[in-house]
Design an enzyme around this catalytic site. Structure first.
Site, PDB file in Angstrom:
ATOM      1  N   GLU A 153       0.809  -1.223   0.000  1.00 15.90           N
ATOM      2  CA  GLU A 153       0.000   0.000   0.000  1.00 15.90           C
ATOM      3  C   GLU A 153       0.842   1.273   0.000  1.00 15.90           C
ATOM      4  OE1 GLU A 153      -2.857  -0.546   3.187  1.00 15.90           O
ATOM      5  OE2 GLU A 153      -3.440  -2.506   2.402  1.00 15.90           O
ATOM      6  N   GLU A 259      -5.324 -11.218  -1.432  1.00 20.19           N
ATOM      7  CA  GLU A 259      -6.159 -11.079  -0.214  1.00 20.19           C
ATOM      8  C   GLU A 259      -7.648 -11.184  -0.572  1.00 20.19           C
ATOM      9  OE1 GLU A 259      -5.167  -7.568   2.080  1.00 20.19           O
ATOM     10  OE2 GLU A 259      -3.033  -7.799   1.704  1.00 20.19           O
TER      11      GLU A 259
HETATM   12  O1  9MR Z   1      -6.917  -8.524   8.565  1.00 20.07           O
HETATM   13  C1  9MR Z   1      -5.938  -7.735   9.205  1.00 20.07           C
HETATM   14  C2  9MR Z   1      -6.449  -7.234  10.546  1.00 20.07           C
HETATM   15  O2  9MR Z   1      -6.671  -8.317  11.411  1.00 20.07           O
HETATM   16  C3  9MR Z   1      -5.454  -6.266  11.162  1.00 20.07           C
HETATM   17  O3  9MR Z   1      -6.017  -5.681  12.316  1.00 20.07           O
HETATM   18  C4  9MR Z   1      -5.085  -5.168  10.165  1.00 20.07           C
HETATM   19  C5  9MR Z   1      -3.985  -4.266  10.705  1.00 20.07           C
HETATM   20  O4  9MR Z   1      -2.768  -4.956  10.850  1.00 20.07           O
HETATM   21  O5  9MR Z   1      -4.632  -5.726   8.948  1.00 20.07           O
HETATM   22  C6  9MR Z   1      -5.573  -6.571   8.307  1.00 20.07           C
HETATM   23  O6  9MR Z   1      -4.992  -7.053   7.122  1.00 20.07           O
HETATM   24  C7  9MR Z   1      -4.764  -6.101   6.082  1.00 20.07           C
HETATM   25  C8  9MR Z   1      -3.545  -6.512   5.331  1.00 20.07           C
HETATM   26  O7  9MR Z   1      -2.456  -6.663   6.202  1.00 20.07           O
HETATM   27  C9  9MR Z   1      -3.205  -5.502   4.234  1.00 20.07           C
HETATM   28  N1  9MR Z   1      -4.329  -5.314   3.356  1.00 20.07           N
HETATM   29  C10 9MR Z   1      -5.589  -4.998   4.001  1.00 20.07           C
HETATM   30  C11 9MR Z   1      -5.909  -6.070   5.052  1.00 20.07           C
HETATM   31  C12 9MR Z   1      -7.254  -5.824   5.667  1.00 20.07           C
HETATM   32  O8  9MR Z   1      -7.257  -4.610   6.373  1.00 20.07           O
END
Ligand code: 9MR
Length: 356
Positions: A153, A259
């Site tokens: 990102e 994802e």
């Molecule tokens: O699913 C993840 C969630 O449990 C966490 O709180 C969050 C912050 O670390 O990240 C989520 O995963 C993200 C991923 O790492 C990057 N793309 C977006 C995902 C969903 O927010």
């Protein structure tokens, strides 16, 4: 005699049909796919839940830590690394013949506060920290982690500009170049990805991404692939997804759907930003979602050349555990397995498309 022979023939045909039906039923997603099928998972939860574990082992041959490999987990403070969960997950993957995918080395939301505070005050320190962290981490798991989301990102939510984060503010876009170069030096055979969301629907953002990739390539930065997070919604047009994936595939890089989930409701891309349009999941909605999953696989197979198909990875695989409900504070049903961990029509449609 002739009649006995006929009965025997009918009996055998019946038996073969039953056996092959059982065989197909017993095959998981990974068994019918020509590319790896993965899932993100919270490892502590997986360990504690036998049913979840069984489904995971049967269906997936690639694994991504949902949070356990992020910087805030691995380097919670300046003094120490926390490798414990990563080691456990890698051992699990090896036991079950699964590919490990590393998520993620540099991400604004994965950066712990202590790094933000120190890094804002001291450019040189941040520059050194980036190098040391990547060398320690990627070096430690050399040959064990197949690929990494090196930068996650790095572009703004909308449009194609670089995201203004600690990393960008302090080190400029150079942090991206450096992160890829360090990761490559630490493990020359690891596949290195840039990963982002909404690039399957926002063509301005896609253009920003493609410009960035072009620049990286012209500077000989060792990028191997593009990750499309692919958190999509039922009404994102297939034509747009096909177009954006095709444009990305034309770079010649690996393409990872990294994802995947498909929601019915809307959100504004921010925490608690869900908009609850649908309160219930109807049979019709289940069928429509199944078709959308099927199309996604078909598009991926159609526009991404075989040698560039790094695989499809889900972000959680059950409607019970999905991050969507926690993060956006809405009800939704984005996954292949329902709240009771049973397969939905989407599971069979996805599998059928993999098989074809
Ligand atoms: O699913 C993840 C969630 O449990 C966490 O709180 C969050 C912050 O670390 O990240 C989520 O995963 C993200 C991923 O790492 C990057 N793309 C977006 C995902 C969903 O927010």
């Amino acid at each position: 005699m002739k009649r006995y022979f006929c009965y025997m023939l009918i009996g055998c045909t019946f038996l073969v049909t039953i056996l092959s039906f059982n065989f197909l039923e017993s095959q998981g997603l990974k068994d019918v796919s020509s590319f790896p099928i993965g899932t993100a998972i919270n490892f502590d939860q997986l360990k504690a839940d036998a049913k979840l574990k069984k489904i995971q082992i049967e269906n997936f041959n690639s694994i991504t830590a949902e949070n356990d490999m992020k910087m805030y987990s691995v380097k919670p403070n300046e003094k120490e690394y926390n490798w414990d969960k990563v080691d456990q997950m890698i051992a699990y993957a090896q036991r079950n013949k699964q590919r490990v995918f590393g998520h993620t080395l540099v991400w604004h939301s994965g950066t712990p506060d202590w790094v933000k505070e120190k890094g804002r005050k001291d450019t040189l320190w941040l520059d050194n920290f980036l190098k040391e962290y990547i060398f320690d981490y990627v070096g430690r798991y050399k040959g064990k982690v197949d690929g990494w989301d090196v930068v996650n990102e790095g572009l703004e939510t909308k449009g194609g500009d670089y995201r203004k984060t600690l990393w960008y503010d302090v080190l400029g876009k150079n942090y991206i170049y450096k992160a890829f170069r360090y990761a490559h030096q630490a493990d020359p055979s690891a596949k290195l990805f840039y990963n982002d969301f909404n690039i399957e629907r926002d063509t301005l953002k896609l253009r920003g991404l493609l410009n960035m990739v072009k620049e990286l390539k012209s500077e000989n930065v060792p990028i191997s692939g593009i990750g499309f997070q692919m958190h999509i919604r039922m009404d994102i047009p297939d034509e747009v997804i096909e177009y954006t994936l095709k444009m990305a595939a034309e770079t010649g890089l690996l393409i990872h759907l990294s994802e995947v989930d498909i929601i019915f409701n809307e959100h504004d891309d921010t925490r608690n930003g869900g908009i609850q349009n649908f309160n219930e999941l109807t049979e019709e909605m289940k069928i429509a979602q199944a078709k959308k999953y099927e199309s996604l696989v078909n598009i991926y197979k159609k526009v991404v050349p075989k040698e560039q198909q790094y695989g499809i990875t889900f972000w959680d695989f059950t409607d019970r555990d999905t991050w969507i409900k926690r993060f956006f504070k809405i009800k939704d049903w984005p996954c292949l397995f329902d709240e009771n961990l049973e397969t939905k029509p989407a599971y069979y449609a996805f599998k059928k498309a993999l098989q074809n």
